[in-house]
Scaffold this motif. Structure first.
Motif, PDB file in Angstrom:
ATOM      1  N   ALA A  17     -10.427 -13.665   8.757  1.00 41.31           N
ATOM      2  CA  ALA A  17     -11.245 -12.748   9.555  1.00 41.31           C
ATOM      3  C   ALA A  17     -11.362 -11.393   8.862  1.00 41.31           C
ATOM      4  O   ALA A  17     -12.450 -10.803   8.805  1.00 41.31           O
ATOM      5  CB  ALA A  17     -10.649 -12.586  10.948  1.00 41.31           C
ATOM      6  N   LEU A  18     -10.253 -10.896   8.322  1.00 47.14           N
ATOM      7  CA  LEU A  18     -10.275  -9.612   7.622  1.00 47.14           C
ATOM      8  C   LEU A  18     -11.128  -9.688   6.358  1.00 47.14           C
ATOM      9  O   LEU A  18     -11.924  -8.796   6.073  1.00 47.14           O
ATOM     10  CB  LEU A  18      -8.847  -9.184   7.269  1.00 47.14           C
ATOM     11  CG  LEU A  18      -7.978  -8.709   8.438  1.00 47.14           C
ATOM     12  CD1 LEU A  18      -6.542  -8.504   7.974  1.00 47.14           C
ATOM     13  CD2 LEU A  18      -8.532  -7.422   9.043  1.00 47.14           C
ATOM     14  N   LEU A  19     -10.958 -10.781   5.613  1.00 46.84           N
ATOM     15  CA  LEU A  19     -11.715 -10.941   4.378  1.00 46.84           C
ATOM     16  C   LEU A  19     -13.202 -11.146   4.644  1.00 46.84           C
ATOM     17  O   LEU A  19     -14.032 -10.878   3.777  1.00 46.84           O
ATOM     18  CB  LEU A  19     -11.168 -12.131   3.572  1.00 46.84           C
ATOM     19  CG  LEU A  19      -9.767 -11.964   2.978  1.00 46.84           C
ATOM     20  CD1 LEU A  19      -9.289 -13.279   2.375  1.00 46.84           C
ATOM     21  CD2 LEU A  19      -9.740 -10.868   1.927  1.00 46.84           C
ATOM     22  N   SER A  20     -13.527 -11.627   5.841  1.00 47.03           N
ATOM     23  CA  SER A  20     -14.915 -11.955   6.157  1.00 47.03           C
ATOM     24  C   SER A  20     -15.617 -10.870   6.957  1.00 47.03           C
ATOM     25  O   SER A  20     -16.732 -11.075   7.428  1.00 47.03           O
ATOM     26  CB  SER A  20     -14.965 -13.278   6.941  1.00 47.03           C
ATOM     27  OG  SER A  20     -14.396 -14.333   6.196  1.00 47.03           O
ATOM     28  N   GLY A  21     -14.965  -9.717   7.131  1.00 51.50           N
ATOM     29  CA  GLY A  21     -15.597  -8.644   7.880  1.00 51.50           C
ATOM     30  C   GLY A  21     -16.912  -8.216   7.258  1.00 51.50           C
ATOM     31  O   GLY A  21     -17.926  -8.048   7.961  1.00 51.50           O
ATOM     32  N   ASP A  22     -16.937  -8.054   5.947  1.00 51.48           N
ATOM     33  CA  ASP A  22     -18.182  -7.676   5.281  1.00 51.48           C
ATOM     34  C   ASP A  22     -19.184  -8.824   5.309  1.00 51.48           C
ATOM     35  O   ASP A  22     -20.390  -8.621   5.347  1.00 51.48           O
ATOM     36  CB  ASP A  22     -17.924  -7.208   3.843  1.00 51.48           C
ATOM     37  CG  ASP A  22     -16.968  -8.119   3.080  1.00 51.48           C
ATOM     38  OD1 ASP A  22     -16.493  -9.117   3.659  1.00 51.48           O
ATOM     39  OD2 ASP A  22     -16.687  -7.826   1.904  1.00 51.48           O
ATOM     40  N   ASN A  23     -18.677 -10.077   5.296  1.00 51.36           N
ATOM     41  CA  ASN A  23     -19.542 -11.247   5.404  1.00 51.36           C
ATOM     42  C   ASN A  23     -20.311 -11.211   6.726  1.00 51.36           C
ATOM     43  O   ASN A  23     -21.507 -11.512   6.790  1.00 51.36           O
ATOM     44  CB  ASN A  23     -18.691 -12.509   5.315  1.00 51.36           C
ATOM     45  CG  ASN A  23     -19.490 -13.771   5.016  1.00 51.36           C
ATOM     46  OD1 ASN A  23     -18.927 -14.828   4.806  1.00 51.36           O
ATOM     47  ND2 ASN A  23     -20.804 -13.688   5.034  1.00 51.36           N
ATOM     48  N   ALA A  24     -19.628 -10.851   7.808  1.00 50.49           N
ATOM     49  CA  ALA A  24     -20.272 -10.777   9.125  1.00 50.49           C
ATOM     50  C   ALA A  24     -21.359  -9.709   9.151  1.00 50.49           C
ATOM     51  O   ALA A  24     -22.446  -9.916   9.698  1.00 50.49           O
ATOM     52  CB  ALA A  24     -19.219 -10.494  10.201  1.00 50.49           C
ATOM     53  N   LEU A  25     -21.080  -8.556   8.546  1.00 47.30           N
ATOM     54  CA  LEU A  25     -22.058  -7.482   8.496  1.00 47.30           C
ATOM     55  C   LEU A  25     -23.292  -7.902   7.711  1.00 47.30           C
ATOM     56  O   LEU A  25     -24.430  -7.680   8.140  1.00 47.30           O
ATOM     57  CB  LEU A  25     -21.435  -6.233   7.868  1.00 47.30           C
ATOM     58  CG  LEU A  25     -22.386  -5.065   7.627  1.00 47.30           C
ATOM     59  CD1 LEU A  25     -22.896  -4.517   8.951  1.00 47.30           C
ATOM     60  CD2 LEU A  25     -21.705  -3.965   6.819  1.00 47.30           C
ATOM     61  N   VAL A  26     -23.067  -8.539   6.569  1.00 49.39           N
ATOM     62  CA  VAL A  26     -24.175  -8.999   5.729  1.00 49.39           C
ATOM     63  C   VAL A  26     -25.017 -10.022   6.486  1.00 49.39           C
ATOM     64  O   VAL A  26     -26.255  -9.975   6.475  1.00 49.39           O
ATOM     65  CB  VAL A  26     -23.640  -9.600   4.414  1.00 49.39           C
ATOM     66  CG1 VAL A  26     -24.742 -10.335   3.663  1.00 49.39           C
ATOM     67  CG2 VAL A  26     -23.050  -8.506   3.537  1.00 49.39           C
ATOM     68  N   LEU A  27     -24.348 -10.957   7.158  1.00 53.66           N
ATOM     69  CA  LEU A  27     -25.054 -11.978   7.925  1.00 53.66           C
ATOM     70  C   LEU A  27     -25.930 -11.337   9.000  1.00 53.66           C
ATOM     71  O   LEU A  27     -27.090 -11.725   9.201  1.00 53.66           O
ATOM     72  CB  LEU A  27     -24.034 -12.930   8.561  1.00 53.66           C
ATOM     73  CG  LEU A  27     -24.577 -14.137   9.321  1.00 53.66           C
ATOM     74  CD1 LEU A  27     -25.405 -15.024   8.408  1.00 53.66           C
ATOM     75  CD2 LEU A  27     -23.439 -14.936   9.931  1.00 53.66           C
ATOM     76  N   ALA A  28     -25.392 -10.337   9.683  1.00 51.33           N
ATOM     77  CA  ALA A  28     -26.145  -9.655  10.740  1.00 51.33           C
ATOM     78  C   ALA A  28     -27.380  -8.959  10.176  1.00 51.33           C
ATOM     79  O   ALA A  28     -28.474  -9.040  10.746  1.00 51.33           O
ATOM     80  CB  ALA A  28     -25.250  -8.643  11.449  1.00 51.33           C
ATOM     81  N   VAL A  29     -27.226  -8.260   9.064  1.00 53.24           N
ATOM     82  CA  VAL A  29     -28.348  -7.537   8.460  1.00 53.24           C
ATOM     83  C   VAL A  29     -29.428  -8.497   7.978  1.00 53.24           C
ATOM     84  O   VAL A  29     -30.632  -8.234   8.119  1.00 53.24           O
ATOM     85  CB  VAL A  29     -27.842  -6.662   7.297  1.00 53.24           C
ATOM     86  CG1 VAL A  29     -29.004  -6.160   6.446  1.00 53.24           C
ATOM     87  CG2 VAL A  29     -27.046  -5.481   7.835  1.00 53.24           C
ATOM     88  N   MET A  30     -29.023  -9.641   7.446  1.00 54.60           N
ATOM     89  CA  MET A  30     -29.988 -10.585   6.886  1.00 54.60           C
ATOM     90  C   MET A  30     -30.824 -11.271   7.962  1.00 54.60           C
ATOM     91  O   MET A  30     -31.994 -11.586   7.737  1.00 54.60           O
ATOM     92  CB  MET A  30     -29.268 -11.620   6.023  1.00 54.60           C
ATOM     93  CG  MET A  30     -28.688 -11.042   4.748  1.00 54.60           C
ATOM     94  SD  MET A  30     -27.759 -12.262   3.776  1.00 54.60           S
ATOM     95  CE  MET A  30     -29.076 -13.299   3.171  1.00 54.60           C
ATOM     96  N   VAL A  31     -30.236 -11.535   9.138  1.00 52.95           N
ATOM     97  CA  VAL A  31     -30.983 -12.245  10.178  1.00 52.95           C
ATOM     98  C   VAL A  31     -31.704 -11.296  11.129  1.00 52.95           C
ATOM     99  O   VAL A  31     -32.558 -11.737  11.904  1.00 52.95           O
ATOM    100  CB  VAL A  31     -30.057 -13.183  11.000  1.00 52.95           C
ATOM    101  CG1 VAL A  31     -29.348 -14.167  10.093  1.00 52.95           C
ATOM    102  CG2 VAL A  31     -29.044 -12.402  11.830  1.00 52.95           C
TER     103      VAL A  31
END
Length: 224
Positions: A17-31
């Motif tokens: 979850a900690l490592l994927s925090g930026d992944n979640a942000l990127v996913l949100a911006v892309m969609v």
């Protein structure tokens, strides 16, 4: 499940979850440019891709960590997203619902970035525990965080449009991290570790926090 196994499971989930925090942000911006109904579908396919890609990454970790070029491509794409947004300052214009090609392009790019982040985090997760079943379960729980966090981030940006620029700057910063990770992987594959440009986690998260807090305060001040 023993107490020790449960502790490992929760630890791996928290780490992912900690490592994927930026992944979640990127996913949100892309969609976010998609209409709400297509946005939910894109999030679903993005999370499904995250499960598949991280599962494959766990099974073929020895080979996956050699995909330095995926990290580089992912990093360059995130920097492109940031620069395009800062240059054009686009208004929130939803894509037409009939634009299936645009929708699938977003899904494809989301999964490419998912793979880049999978390469980025897989070494840390595998190094934490050698029990692949526990690791996979922990990663699965961590990916649920990506989906939940991405949904909240999209809603937050809808409520406070001024923070969208901050989100894109953070996306670009995540792209810098992926580029450095890819360069470091290539340096080690070439047996030239002295060429690796290392970005300490403390520095990455410190700058991330500074961008988030400073950018948010500036945006809210301008809004006021």
């Amino acid at each position: 499940m023993s107490g020790e196994a449960l502790l490992v499971l929760l630890s791996v989930a928290a780490l992912e979850a900690l490592l994927s925090g930026d992944n979640a942000l990127v996913l949100a911006v892309m969609v976010k440019p998609l209409p709400p109904d297509l946005r939910r579908k894109a999030l679903f396919y993005g999370v499904l891709g995250a499960y598949v890609l991280r599962g494959l990454a766990l099974l073929f970790a020895v080979y996956v960590i050699r995909l330095w070029w995926v990290q580089v491509l992912g990093g360059l794409y995130l920097l492109y997203l940031m620069l395009q947004h800062l240059r054009d300052h686009p208004e929130a214009k939803p894509l037409p619902e009939a634009s299936a090609q645009s929708f699938w392009r977003v899904v494809l790019m989301v999964n490419l970035v998912d793979l880049a982040f999978a390469v980025d985090s897989i070494l840390a997760v595998v190094a934490f525990s050698k029990d692949l079943l526990l690791v996979f379960l922990g990663v699965a729980l961590g990916i649920l965080f990506i989906r939940l966090a991405a949904g909240y981030v999209v809603a937050f940006m809808e409520r406070y449009p001024g923070l969208e620029k901050v989100a894109y700057v953070l996306v670009g910063w995540a792209g810098v991290k992926l580029l450095l990770e890819g360069e470091g992987t290539l340096a080690h594959l070439l047996h030239r570790p002295e060429w690796a440009l290392h970005l300490p986690k403390e520095v990455f998260w410190g700058i991330t926090l500074a961008i988030l807090v400073g950018g948010s305060l500036l945006s809210l001040k301008r809004h006021a």
